[in-house]
Design a protein around this motif. Structure first.
Motif, PDB file in Angstrom:
ATOM      1  N   ILE A 114       0.652  -1.152   0.073  1.00  6.03           N
ATOM      2  CA  ILE A 114      -0.317  -0.555   0.103  1.00  6.03           C
ATOM      3  C   ILE A 114       1.136   1.561  -0.269  1.00  6.03           C
ATOM      4  CG2 ILE A 114      -1.960   1.646   1.150  1.00  6.03           C
ATOM      5  CD1 ILE A 114      -2.542  -1.564   1.951  1.00  6.03           C
ATOM      6  N   ILE A 115       1.662   1.424   0.967  1.00  2.00           N
ATOM      7  CA  ILE A 115       2.656   2.494   1.380  1.00  2.00           C
ATOM      8  C   ILE A 115       3.580   2.858  -0.283  1.00  2.00           C
ATOM      9  CG2 ILE A 115       4.134   4.228   2.454  1.00  2.00           C
ATOM     10  CD1 ILE A 115       2.488   2.582   4.949  1.00  2.00           C
ATOM     11  N   ALA A 116       4.151   1.569  -0.217  1.00  2.00           N
ATOM     12  CA  ALA A 116       5.333   1.342  -1.209  1.00  2.00           C
ATOM     13  C   ALA A 116       4.618   1.450  -2.318  1.00  2.00           C
ATOM     14  CB  ALA A 116       6.549   1.140  -1.448  1.00  2.00           C
ATOM     15  N   GLY A 117       3.576   0.932  -2.479  1.00  2.00           N
ATOM     16  CA  GLY A 117       3.126   1.104  -4.128  1.00  2.00           C
ATOM     17  C   GLY A 117       2.073   1.897  -4.613  1.00  2.00           C
ATOM     18  N   ILE A 118       1.535   2.272  -4.173  1.00  2.00           N
ATOM     19  CA  ILE A 118       0.573   3.234  -4.561  1.00  2.00           C
ATOM     20  C   ILE A 118       1.672   5.038  -4.307  1.00  2.00           C
ATOM     21  CG2 ILE A 118      -1.018   5.288  -3.245  1.00  2.00           C
ATOM     22  CD1 ILE A 118      -2.769   3.408  -2.089  1.00  2.00           C
ATOM     23  N   MET A 119       2.902   4.967  -3.066  1.00  2.00           N
ATOM     24  CA  MET A 119       3.428   5.607  -3.901  1.00  2.00           C
ATOM     25  C   MET A 119       4.123   6.020  -5.108  1.00  2.00           C
ATOM     26  SD  MET A 119       6.842   7.384  -1.807  1.00  2.00           S
ATOM     27  CE  MET A 119       7.897   5.607  -2.061  1.00  2.00           C
ATOM     28  N   GLY A 122       2.380   6.861  -7.535  1.00  2.00           N
ATOM     29  CA  GLY A 122       2.084   8.527  -8.442  1.00  2.00           C
ATOM     30  C   GLY A 122       2.943   9.079  -8.812  1.00  2.00           C
ATOM     31  N   LEU A 123       4.540   8.375  -8.744  1.00  2.00           N
ATOM     32  CA  LEU A 123       5.847   9.061  -8.643  1.00  2.00           C
ATOM     33  C   LEU A 123       5.713   9.242 -10.085  1.00  2.00           C
ATOM     34  CD1 LEU A 123       7.991   8.874  -6.035  1.00  2.00           C
ATOM     35  CD2 LEU A 123       7.238  10.753  -6.184  1.00  2.00           C
ATOM     36  N   GLN A 124       5.790   7.342 -10.453  1.00  2.00           N
ATOM     37  CA  GLN A 124       6.074   7.063 -12.265  1.00  2.00           C
ATOM     38  C   GLN A 124       5.121   7.234 -13.452  1.00  2.00           C
ATOM     39  OE1 GLN A 124       8.348   5.378 -12.829  1.00  2.00           O
ATOM     40  NE2 GLN A 124       9.023   3.408 -11.843  1.00  2.00           N
ATOM     41  N   THR A 125       3.274   7.876 -12.567  1.00  2.00           N
ATOM     42  CA  THR A 125       2.572   8.682 -13.068  1.00  2.00           C
ATOM     43  C   THR A 125       2.846  10.236 -13.399  1.00  2.00           C
ATOM     44  OG1 THR A 125       0.676   6.584 -12.062  1.00  2.00           O
ATOM     45  CG2 THR A 125      -0.066   9.359 -13.576  1.00  2.00           C
ATOM     46  N   TYR A 126       3.787  10.106 -13.053  1.00  2.00           N
ATOM     47  CA  TYR A 126       4.016  11.947 -13.062  1.00  2.00           C
ATOM     48  C   TYR A 126       5.022  11.198 -13.897  1.00  2.00           C
ATOM     49  CZ  TYR A 126       5.764  16.580 -12.269  1.00  2.00           C
ATOM     50  OH  TYR A 126       5.889  18.138 -12.605  1.00  2.00           O
ATOM     51  N   ALA A 127       6.192  11.045 -13.737  1.00  2.00           N
ATOM     52  CA  ALA A 127       7.094  10.895 -14.395  1.00  2.00           C
ATOM     53  C   ALA A 127       6.855  10.475 -16.187  1.00  2.00           C
ATOM     54  CB  ALA A 127       8.198   9.887 -13.756  1.00  2.00           C
ATOM     55  N   GLY A 128       6.039   9.695 -15.970  1.00  2.00           N
ATOM     56  CA  GLY A 128       5.495   9.314 -17.631  1.00  2.00           C
ATOM     57  C   GLY A 128       4.423  10.184 -17.984  1.00  2.00           C
ATOM     58  N   ASN A 329       3.974  -1.650  -9.243  1.00  2.00           N
ATOM     59  CA  ASN A 329       3.154  -0.632  -7.471  1.00  2.00           C
ATOM     60  C   ASN A 329       1.145  -1.881  -8.135  1.00  2.00           C
ATOM     61  OD1 ASN A 329       5.430   0.261  -8.390  1.00  2.00           O
ATOM     62  ND2 ASN A 329       4.758   2.106  -9.411  1.00  2.00           N
ATOM     63  N   VAL A 330       0.814  -1.776  -9.739  1.00  2.00           N
ATOM     64  CA  VAL A 330      -0.373  -1.800  -8.776  1.00  2.00           C
ATOM     65  C   VAL A 330      -0.841  -3.256  -8.320  1.00  2.00           C
ATOM     66  CG1 VAL A 330      -3.100  -1.912 -10.307  1.00  2.00           C
ATOM     67  CG2 VAL A 330      -1.123  -0.041 -10.570  1.00  2.00           C
ATOM     68  N   ILE A 331      -0.307  -4.066  -8.936  1.00  2.00           N
ATOM     69  CA  ILE A 331      -1.482  -4.967  -8.433  1.00  2.00           C
ATOM     70  C   ILE A 331      -0.647  -5.703  -7.307  1.00  2.00           C
ATOM     71  CG2 ILE A 331       0.048  -7.632  -9.149  1.00  2.00           C
ATOM     72  CD1 ILE A 331       0.466  -6.657 -11.756  1.00  2.00           C
ATOM     73  N   PRO A 332       0.890  -5.783  -6.992  1.00  2.00           N
ATOM     74  CA  PRO A 332       0.789  -5.721  -5.485  1.00  2.00           C
ATOM     75  C   PRO A 332       0.435  -5.251  -4.497  1.00  2.00           C
ATOM     76  CG  PRO A 332       2.769  -4.450  -6.070  1.00  2.00           C
ATOM     77  CD  PRO A 332       2.024  -5.388  -7.256  1.00  2.00           C
ATOM     78  N   ALA A 333       0.202  -3.827  -5.144  1.00  2.00           N
ATOM     79  CA  ALA A 333      -1.134  -1.846  -4.209  1.00  2.00           C
ATOM     80  C   ALA A 333      -2.527  -3.420  -4.002  1.00  2.00           C
ATOM     81  CB  ALA A 333      -0.723  -0.769  -4.244  1.00  2.00           C
ATOM     82  N   ALA A 334      -3.136  -3.558  -5.262  1.00  2.00           N
ATOM     83  CA  ALA A 334      -4.303  -4.068  -5.087  1.00  2.00           C
ATOM     84  C   ALA A 334      -4.624  -5.313  -4.382  1.00  2.00           C
ATOM     85  CB  ALA A 334      -4.778  -3.869  -6.958  1.00  2.00           C
ATOM     86  N   ASN A 335      -3.912  -6.364  -4.394  1.00  2.00           N
ATOM     87  CA  ASN A 335      -3.637  -7.183  -3.997  1.00  2.00           C
ATOM     88  C   ASN A 335      -3.850  -7.734  -1.983  1.00  2.00           C
ATOM     89  OD1 ASN A 335      -3.981  -8.934  -5.549  1.00  2.00           O
ATOM     90  ND2 ASN A 335      -1.538  -9.711  -6.435  1.00  2.00           N
ATOM     91  N   GLN A 336      -2.726  -6.324  -1.806  1.00  2.00           N
ATOM     92  CA  GLN A 336      -2.814  -6.186  -0.777  1.00  2.00           C
ATOM     93  C   GLN A 336      -4.161  -5.527   0.058  1.00  2.00           C
ATOM     94  OE1 GLN A 336      -0.139  -6.883   2.014  1.00  2.00           O
ATOM     95  NE2 GLN A 336      -1.511  -6.665   3.411  1.00  2.00           N
ATOM     96  N   LEU A 337      -4.640  -4.643  -0.823  1.00  2.00           N
ATOM     97  CA  LEU A 337      -5.584  -4.526  -0.285  1.00  2.00           C
ATOM     98  C   LEU A 337      -7.416  -5.528  -0.417  1.00  2.00           C
ATOM     99  CD1 LEU A 337      -6.075  -0.307  -2.328  1.00  2.00           C
ATOM    100  CD2 LEU A 337      -6.039  -0.981   0.224  1.00  2.00           C
ATOM    101  N   THR A 338      -6.902  -6.216  -1.375  1.00  2.00           N
ATOM    102  CA  THR A 338      -7.970  -7.484  -1.591  1.00  2.00           C
ATOM    103  C   THR A 338      -7.725  -7.834  -0.416  1.00  2.00           C
ATOM    104  OG1 THR A 338      -7.769  -6.913  -4.137  1.00  2.00           O
ATOM    105  CG2 THR A 338      -9.282  -8.663  -2.994  1.00  2.00           C
ATOM    106  N   ALA A 339      -6.821  -8.127   0.297  1.00  2.00           N
ATOM    107  CA  ALA A 339      -6.163  -8.709   0.960  1.00  2.00           C
ATOM    108  C   ALA A 339      -7.376  -9.030   2.454  1.00  2.00           C
ATOM    109  CB  ALA A 339      -4.840  -9.104   1.912  1.00  2.00           C
ATOM    110  N   LEU A 340      -7.323  -7.451   3.043  1.00  2.00           N
ATOM    111  CA  LEU A 340      -7.580  -6.368   4.138  1.00  2.00           C
ATOM    112  C   LEU A 340      -8.750  -6.775   4.037  1.00  2.00           C
ATOM    113  CD1 LEU A 340      -4.839  -3.632   4.054  1.00  2.00           C
ATOM    114  CD2 LEU A 340      -4.515  -5.744   5.926  1.00  2.00           C
ATOM    115  N   PHE A 341      -9.426  -6.872   2.713  1.00  2.00           N
ATOM    116  CA  PHE A 341     -11.375  -6.226   2.638  1.00  2.00           C
ATOM    117  C   PHE A 341     -11.841  -7.302   1.492  1.00  2.00           C
ATOM    118  CE2 PHE A 341      -9.344  -2.216   3.645  1.00  2.00           C
ATOM    119  CZ  PHE A 341      -9.053  -1.661   5.232  1.00  2.00           C
TER     120      PHE A 341
END
Length: 479
Positions: A114-119, A122-128, A329-341
């Motif tokens: 969540i923390i590293a993935g989401i951050m 955002g940074l990679q999206t801005y760089a792109g 970024n997206v895949i690990p963050a989304a999987n972690q959120l899904t595991a939490l909820f």
């Protein structure tokens, strides 16, 4: 291999996106894994890092050796930590439970997913989006001054539009299937070899030949210690701590062990060999030709005379950023959120949450203050590298590559999984604490300077020690 008993297990209570990947869905082959990490290597921060090595006084040969050593370490760690994902088809958020317990896995999972993935999203999206702005500005120069003095939270109108456009492109690929993502990474591979190979040739010509590159002595050069070289290797490995941790999120789709192991190992080495040649020739060639080293590849693109070369280069950079953004970024963050909820979110809903939070993070604001970014990344790296040590130690030395799937999915059985695996948590917290204290205490500075390497080694040793103590004295597990 332990399988979930689908006849007696309450599978309806388990989110389907987190279940082991079905055999018919394991479609990724050698070429997919050969190309999947191309964007993680060839990006703007990577080139800036190499420029920093020259600024520290490293010679051309030393920088080349540092890159090759780091590439070998990264390749080995990706293959080792990806084994369980391929063998059992489980995502990282579930695999963590085997080492840390059902609830203990939340802490490292949140930090990585969540923390590293989401951050980073955002940074990679801005760089792109910067590449998107240059791309559009090449055809419509007025686009770059669109809106005049209009600012949205520090972002000009053209920059805001480019950011939203690139964000939407990311969103389209997020909701595509894994095979579409595989095709994207394959196409990026060809473009990267063409573009960055071309940049190398262009830079060598600027410098006056390969001999000029090889004979170049960095300004401010000095005697380089072995510790400095190791620190540079650690700096490269540090950028891979998060992808190494969650690599099972993609190896779960591998058609065979050889596909992911061979593909990632050879792909990383080949990619970094190209990166070594390109980064060294671009940085040195520009310094020889212009008197100032160019560390940002977008500045190199701006010096091209050919519009076609500019378009091809910008397209490659944008697609490379897109591919690594989704995979890393997206895949690990989304999987972690899904595991939490698991009862409220599935993968696609979680991915939408990740993408939305990536905007709310205002990544362009973070990039205005590089000191705070690197401090945050050092903190996350210091806490995540110990998790790699714990996971590898548990999987290969404690469980002997065996995982009870019923236990990690929380299904009642003869061998229930503890809520908290104390040895793993202690090893992670103590090792991470040493690394963070190293930024403040001179005597512990080595733990901070090369935390990505020492973190793995120290946490592995501590985990073995604490696990042995727990087993010897038969301490009760925390249920």
């Amino acid at each position: 291999m332990t399988q979930i008993n689908q006849e007696t297990s309450p599978l309806s209570s388990i989110n389907s996106d987190l279940l082991p990947t079905a055999l018919e869905s394991r479609t990724w082959n050698f070429s997919n894994y050969f190309s999947v990490w191309m964007g993680s290597v060839h990006n703007i921060p990577s080139y800036v890092t190499i420029g920093g090595f020259f600024a520290l006084g490293l010679s051309t040969g030393q920088v080349f050796v540092v890159i090759c050593c780091a590439a070998l370490l990264v390749a080995v760690l990706l293959v080792l930590n990806g084994h369980a994902g391929n063998k059992y088809g489980v995502p990282f958020s579930i695999l963590l439970r085997a080492s840390y317990g059902r609830k203990g896995a939340i802490l490292p999972g949140v930090f990585r997913g969540i923390i590293a993935g989401i951050m980073w999203f955002g940074l990679q999206t801005y760089a792109g989006s910067i590449a998107v702005s240059i791309f559009i500005g090449t055809f419509f120069p007025g686009y770059l001054t669109l809106g005049g003095n209009f600012l949205f939270l520090g972002l000009s109108l053209s920059s805001l539009l480019s950011f939203l456009l690139f964000w939407l492109i990311n969103l389209l690929f997020i909701f595509a299937d894994v095979n579409t993502l595989g095709r994207l990474t394959k196409s990026v591979t060809v473009l990267i070899f063409i573009v960055f190979g071309g940049m190398s040739i262009w830079s060598i010509q600027l410098a006056g030949g390969v001999e000029m590159i090889l004979d170049f002595e960095p300004s401010g050069g000095r005697d380089v210690s072995l510790f400095l070289l190791v620190s540079c290797v650690s700096a490269i490995v540090a950028t891979w701590v998060a992808p190494i941790l969650s690599v099972s999120d993609i190896t779960r789709y591998s058609s065979s062990k050889r596909a992911h192991a061979g593909g990632q190992f050879i792909g990383i080495l080949a990619t970094y060999l190209l990166f070594a040649c390109a980064s060294i020739s671009i940085i040195i060639g520009s310094e020889i030709a212009f008197g100032v080293p160019v560390w940002n590849v977008l500045e190199v693109v701006n010096n091209f005379d050919s519009v076609f070369a500019v378009i091809l280069s910008l397209t490659t950079l944008a697609l490379a950023t897109l591919s690594v953004n989704i995979v890393g970024n997206v895949i690990p963050a989304a999987n972690q959120l899904t595991a939490l909820f698991p009862t409220k979110l599935n993968f696609k809903k979680s991915a939408l949450v990740v993408a939305t939070l990536g905007i709310l993070l205002l990544p362009w604001k973070l990039m205005e203050n590089p000191t705070s970014i690197f401090m945050f990344l050092n903190m996350v790296g210091a806490l995540l590298s110990p998790v790699i040590g714990v996971m590898l130690t548990h999987y290969y030395f404690i469980s002997k590559k065996m995982i009870n799937l019923d236990a990690v999915y929380g299904i009642r059985g003869k061998q229930p999984l503890a809520s908290f695996q104390v040895p793993a948590l202690l090893a992670t917290i103590l090792t991470g604490g040493l690394s963070l204290l190293g930024s403040k205490i001179a005597a512990l500075e080595v733990f901070y300077t090369i935390s990505s390497l020492l973190g793995i080694i120290v946490s592995a040793c501590l985990y073995i020690t604490f696990y042995s103590i727990q087993t010897t004295f038969n301490f009760k597990k925390i249920q």
